[in-house]
Design a protein around this motif. Sequence first.
Motif, PDB file in Angstrom:
ATOM      1  N   VAL A  29       3.850 -57.548  38.702  1.00 46.55           N
ATOM      2  CA  VAL A  29       4.625 -56.964  37.600  1.00 46.55           C
ATOM      3  C   VAL A  29       5.890 -57.793  37.407  1.00 46.55           C
ATOM      4  O   VAL A  29       6.658 -57.989  38.344  1.00 46.55           O
ATOM      5  N   LEU A  30       6.054 -58.312  36.179  1.00 43.43           N
ATOM      6  CA  LEU A  30       7.236 -59.104  35.847  1.00 43.43           C
ATOM      7  C   LEU A  30       8.011 -58.390  34.756  1.00 43.43           C
ATOM      8  O   LEU A  30       7.425 -57.730  33.902  1.00 43.43           O
ATOM      9  N   PHE A  31       9.311 -58.545  34.758  1.00 45.98           N
ATOM     10  CA  PHE A  31      10.104 -57.971  33.658  1.00 45.98           C
ATOM     11  C   PHE A  31      11.428 -58.698  33.542  1.00 45.98           C
ATOM     12  O   PHE A  31      11.837 -59.411  34.456  1.00 45.98           O
ATOM     13  N   ASP A  32      12.068 -58.549  32.391  1.00 52.93           N
ATOM     14  CA  ASP A  32      13.421 -59.067  32.173  1.00 52.93           C
ATOM     15  C   ASP A  32      14.390 -57.895  32.212  1.00 52.93           C
ATOM     16  O   ASP A  32      14.118 -56.851  31.625  1.00 52.93           O
ATOM     17  N   HIS A  33      15.506 -58.092  32.882  1.00 48.06           N
ATOM     18  CA  HIS A  33      16.547 -57.063  32.782  1.00 48.06           C
ATOM     19  C   HIS A  33      17.026 -56.996  31.336  1.00 48.06           C
ATOM     20  O   HIS A  33      17.065 -58.024  30.650  1.00 48.06           O
ATOM     21  N   ARG A  61      -4.498 -59.730  40.066  1.00 46.96           N
ATOM     22  CA  ARG A  61      -5.755 -59.062  40.382  1.00 46.96           C
ATOM     23  C   ARG A  61      -5.615 -57.554  40.191  1.00 46.96           C
ATOM     24  O   ARG A  61      -4.806 -56.903  40.851  1.00 46.96           O
ATOM     25  N   THR A  62      -6.405 -57.013  39.266  1.00 46.81           N
ATOM     26  CA  THR A  62      -6.391 -55.570  39.046  1.00 46.81           C
ATOM     27  C   THR A  62      -6.854 -54.877  40.320  1.00 46.81           C
ATOM     28  O   THR A  62      -7.829 -55.291  40.938  1.00 46.81           O
ATOM     29  N   GLY A  63      -6.113 -53.865  40.726  1.00 46.71           N
ATOM     30  CA  GLY A  63      -6.491 -53.127  41.929  1.00 46.71           C
ATOM     31  C   GLY A  63      -5.913 -53.713  43.204  1.00 46.71           C
ATOM     32  O   GLY A  63      -6.000 -53.096  44.261  1.00 46.71           O
ATOM     33  N   GLY A  64      -5.324 -54.922  43.105  1.00 43.06           N
ATOM     34  CA  GLY A  64      -4.695 -55.519  44.285  1.00 43.06           C
ATOM     35  C   GLY A  64      -3.382 -54.823  44.583  1.00 43.06           C
ATOM     36  O   GLY A  64      -2.863 -54.075  43.747  1.00 43.06           O
ATOM     37  N   PRO A  65      -2.829 -55.052  45.781  1.00 46.71           N
ATOM     38  CA  PRO A  65      -1.514 -54.479  46.085  1.00 46.71           C
ATOM     39  C   PRO A  65      -0.511 -54.920  45.006  1.00 46.71           C
ATOM     40  O   PRO A  65      -0.610 -56.025  44.485  1.00 46.71           O
ATOM     41  N   ILE A  66       0.419 -54.030  44.678  1.00 50.43           N
ATOM     42  CA  ILE A  66       1.299 -54.296  43.537  1.00 50.43           C
ATOM     43  C   ILE A  66       2.612 -54.915  43.999  1.00 50.43           C
ATOM     44  O   ILE A  66       3.289 -54.380  44.884  1.00 50.43           O
ATOM     45  N   VAL A  67       2.938 -56.042  43.379  1.00 48.10           N
ATOM     46  CA  VAL A  67       4.199 -56.714  43.677  1.00 48.10           C
ATOM     47  C   VAL A  67       5.014 -56.760  42.391  1.00 48.10           C
ATOM     48  O   VAL A  67       4.534 -57.221  41.362  1.00 48.10           O
ATOM     49  N   MET A  68       6.224 -56.221  42.463  1.00 51.66           N
ATOM     50  CA  MET A  68       7.100 -56.211  41.287  1.00 51.66           C
ATOM     51  C   MET A  68       8.231 -57.205  41.546  1.00 51.66           C
ATOM     52  O   MET A  68       8.964 -57.077  42.523  1.00 51.66           O
ATOM     53  N   LEU A  69       8.340 -58.216  40.667  1.00 50.40           N
ATOM     54  CA  LEU A  69       9.315 -59.287  40.885  1.00 50.40           C
ATOM     55  C   LEU A  69      10.511 -59.105  39.952  1.00 50.40           C
ATOM     56  O   LEU A  69      10.356 -59.072  38.730  1.00 50.40           O
ATOM     57  N   ALA A  70      11.706 -58.990  40.515  1.00 47.32           N
ATOM     58  CA  ALA A  70      12.912 -58.746  39.713  1.00 47.32           C
ATOM     59  C   ALA A  70      13.846 -59.945  39.811  1.00 47.32           C
ATOM     60  O   ALA A  70      14.251 -60.338  40.910  1.00 47.32           O
ATOM     61  N   HIS A  71      14.173 -60.535  38.665  1.00 45.87           N
ATOM     62  CA  HIS A  71      15.038 -61.719  38.652  1.00 45.87           C
ATOM     63  C   HIS A  71      16.506 -61.340  38.807  1.00 45.87           C
ATOM     64  O   HIS A  71      16.901 -60.204  38.532  1.00 45.87           O
ATOM     65  N   GLY A  72      17.303 -62.306  39.208  1.00 42.80           N
ATOM     66  CA  GLY A  72      18.737 -62.049  39.410  1.00 42.80           C
ATOM     67  C   GLY A  72      19.573 -62.468  38.222  1.00 42.80           C
ATOM     68  O   GLY A  72      19.066 -62.662  37.113  1.00 42.80           O
ATOM     69  N   PHE A  73      20.862 -62.620  38.456  1.00 43.60           N
ATOM     70  CA  PHE A  73      21.812 -62.990  37.416  1.00 43.60           C
ATOM     71  C   PHE A  73      21.624 -64.457  37.038  1.00 43.60           C
ATOM     72  O   PHE A  73      21.454 -65.298  37.902  1.00 43.60           O
ATOM     73  N   GLY A  74      21.658 -64.734  35.739  1.00 38.60           N
ATOM     74  CA  GLY A  74      21.663 -66.125  35.287  1.00 38.60           C
ATOM     75  C   GLY A  74      20.361 -66.571  34.659  1.00 38.60           C
ATOM     76  O   GLY A  74      20.316 -67.620  34.043  1.00 38.60           O
ATOM     77  N   CYS A  75      19.283 -65.812  34.832  1.00 41.72           N
ATOM     78  CA  CYS A  75      18.028 -66.274  34.247  1.00 41.72           C
ATOM     79  C   CYS A  75      17.179 -65.080  33.843  1.00 41.72           C
ATOM     80  O   CYS A  75      17.710 -64.010  33.563  1.00 41.72           O
ATOM     81  N   ASP A  76      15.890 -65.244  33.784  1.00 43.37           N
ATOM     82  CA  ASP A  76      14.981 -64.167  33.407  1.00 43.37           C
ATOM     83  C   ASP A  76      13.711 -64.295  34.244  1.00 43.37           C
ATOM     84  O   ASP A  76      13.701 -64.998  35.253  1.00 43.37           O
ATOM     85  N   GLN A  77      12.629 -63.634  33.824  1.00 47.84           N
ATOM     86  CA  GLN A  77      11.409 -63.630  34.653  1.00 47.84           C
ATOM     87  C   GLN A  77      10.812 -65.024  34.827  1.00 47.84           C
ATOM     88  O   GLN A  77       9.961 -65.221  35.696  1.00 47.84           O
ATOM     89  N   ASN A  78      11.269 -65.982  34.038  1.00 51.70           N
ATOM     90  CA  ASN A  78      10.823 -67.362  34.244  1.00 51.70           C
ATOM     91  C   ASN A  78      11.154 -67.881  35.646  1.00 51.70           C
ATOM     92  O   ASN A  78      10.548 -68.837  36.115  1.00 51.70           O
TER      93      ASN A  78
END
Lengths: 269, 421
Positions: A47-51, A14-31
Motif C-alpha cells: 500500500v502506497l500513498f502520498d501525505h 500480491r493479492t492476499g499476501g501480508p500487507i505492507v504500508m509504506l509511508a514517505h517522510g518530509f521532502g518527497c512523496d511515494q516515489n
Amino acid sequence: MDVRSRNHVRVTGRTGGPIVMLAHGFGCDQNMWRLVVPLLEPDFTVVLFDHVGAGNSDLASWSERRYSTVDGYAEDVLEICHELALGPVTFVGHSVSAMMGVVAATQEPGAFSGLLLLAPSPCFIDDPVSGYRGGFSAADIEELLESLDSNYLGWSRAMAPVITGNPERPELGEELTNSFCRTDPDIARVFARVTFLSDNRESLAHVRVPTLVAQCSRDAIAPPEVGAFVQARIPGSSLITLNATGHCPQLAAPEETAAAIAAFAGAGL
Amino acid sequence: MCRTDGNGKSGGSPPDSQPGDEQAMFSALLEDSAEDLYEHAPCGYLSTTLDGRIAKINRTLLDWLGYESSDLVGRRDFSDLLTVGGRLYHETHFGPLLRMQGTISGIALELKTADGDRLPVLVTSIIRTGSDGQPLLIRTTVFDARDRRTYEAELLRARQESDRERERLKRLNATLQKTLLPPTLVDVPGLDVAAYYHVASADEVGGDFYDLFPLASGTWGFFLGDVCGKGAAAAAVTSLARYTLRAAAVYDPDPAAVLANLNTVLNHEYNGQDPRFCTVIFGLLTPDGDEGGFQVTLASGGHPPALLMRSDGHADYLPTPGGQLIGVLPDADIATTSVRLDPGDTLFLHTDGLTEAHSVGADGRYGDEALLEFAQELAPTTARDTVAAIRDLLDTFGTGVDDDTAVLAFNVPRHSSEEQM
C-alpha cells in the motif's frame, strides 16, 4: 473527496499476501519507495500513498488546522486502513512518518500487525533538561526553514510557480517543476514544522504492537543514539542498523531495505 | 559559465596576424589546459562517492572554502560543508531527488568556509553511471551566488511586502463593504426577511447595496441596487445612493418619487468623468388585512425584475418594463408596479451578478431563463430557504461569479394551521 483520491492511495503486489504500508517522510512523496516496491511486490500486498500536501495528493483537502500536527497525519493513516479494509498492516514509516505510525498505533493497535520505524526521530531538537540529544538546536531548524524559503523562491526548479506568480499560465510552472517530490511551498513550510518541531517521545512508551527500529549508518538527520532511544522506549521493540548511509536507505540501499522489511513483515508466515 | 573551451575555436584570428602561428599557440594553450581547466575553472568542481564522501575537488572551490585538498578528500562528506539547515535540506530534498532523477540543478545552498564564513552558492549535480547503468559517483558544480542571493533576498522581501499589502487591502475592502450594508436587517412583524451579499473579489469593493428600514407607522421601505463599476469610486456612489434613498423616502415615500430624487442627486453629481449611475429597485411594504399579507409597491430604475414565488408553487418575474438607469438622464423614466403578498408567497430581489455568472447557460451566462426555472423548482418556499438555495447555486458557479451579487427575499409565513396540512 474520498480517502483514496485524497491520499493518492495505490495498492499493488500480491493479492492476499501480508500487507505492507509504506509511508514517505518530509521532502518527497511515494516515489521515495520506487526502488523498494518491485522487490516487495512478489510476496506482499503493498500500500502506497502520498501525505496530503505532497505528490499527487488532493491539495484542496489540506488545511493548516488538520495538518499542523503529527496527529492529523496519523488520522489519515487510520482512515486509509479503514477505507481499504485489508486487515492489520505492517506499517513502514520513514523519518517523520515513523512517528505517525507510532501515534496511529497507540490510538488503534488493532489496525497494525507491526511497525517498522525507518530512520525515526521522535524529537529532532536537543532537550538539555532531560539530557536527550536529537542532534539539532531550535536555531538549526529555523535555518532549515530559511533554506526552504530560498529554494522555493525559484532557484530550485521545484517551486517555479511561486516566483513566476502566474497561475494563468500553469505551463510555466509545469515546465520547471521536478517530476518527483512536488510540494506546495506553504504546505512544505508547515510540514517542515511538524517534522522538525514535534516532540513525540511520550508516545513511544504506549506502543503495544511489535516494533522494529531500523536506523542507518552515518545518518546526519537521525543519529544512532536517537534510534537507540526509540528502541529503549518502545516496550519489546528491536533495533537493527542498516549498512546504508544517509537518511534515505530506501534510495541508497533498496535491496537491504526491502530485505529488512520482508524479514519483519513476513515473520508471521 | 563553466564551459570556456568552445570560445577560442570559433573566434577566428585578427586579419594582420600569422594564422598558422596563432592557431598553433591556441591549440597548445587548449591542449595543456585540461588539468588547468578543471583546477582553475570559474566555478567549483566536486566529485563524491554515492554516499557523499568527497573524492575530488578543484582548486577554485578549495580557494573559496579556504581548505587544502588533504583536509577534505576521503575525509569529509559534501554535506559536512553545508550549514545545518542546508544539510537537512540536502538530506530530505536534494539527495532523494538526485537519486531519483539522476540530476538536479540550481539548488540554493550555503557552504561553510574554513574560517566560519558562509558562501551562498548554486549547486548542480549529476550521477555518473558506468556502462551497465550502475551509478558510480556524483559530480557537482558549484557557482558563487553572492550577488544572486542578494537579489533573491530583495525579491523575497518585495514579495512578502506585496503579500502583506494585499492582505491589508482585503481587510480594508471588507470593512468598507460592511459599512455599505446594514449590519442586521430590521424585524418586520409578520414578515420573514433574508439577505445575502456575495463578494466576487476580495481585492475590490463591489457596488451592490440593499437596505430595509421603518418609515411612517406600519410601513417599511426597502431597496436593492447595483452601482456601475467597482472599487473606491463605486463605493462612494453606493454610499451616496444609500443615504439619498433613506432621506428621500422620509421626504416623500412614493417609490417613483424616491427614485426620481436619487436620479436628480446622481445626475448633479456627475462630473463628466467617473460614471455615477446605478440600477435600483425601491419598494414599500405595508401590512394588509387581518389574514396576514403585505401590499408591496415597487419602482425600478433599469434593474432586473423581482421574482415572485407564490404559495401554490407558481413562480414568475414581476415585470417593471421601461425603467431607465438612474443618474444618466435629467428625467429618467421610472417603472412602477404593485403586488399583494399572501401567506406562503415569497418576493425575491437580486443584482445581475447572479444571472451574469459564467455558467453552461445560453451565451455562457447563467441567464434570466435559468433563474426563473430555478425559482419555479423552488416555489413554494421561504425567505431563508430561497437565500440558502441561492448561496448553494453561487457555490456551484465557483469562480464563474465575477461580479458581486446581492439578494434580498421577503416571505409572508403561512399560518401554523396551514403548515400542518
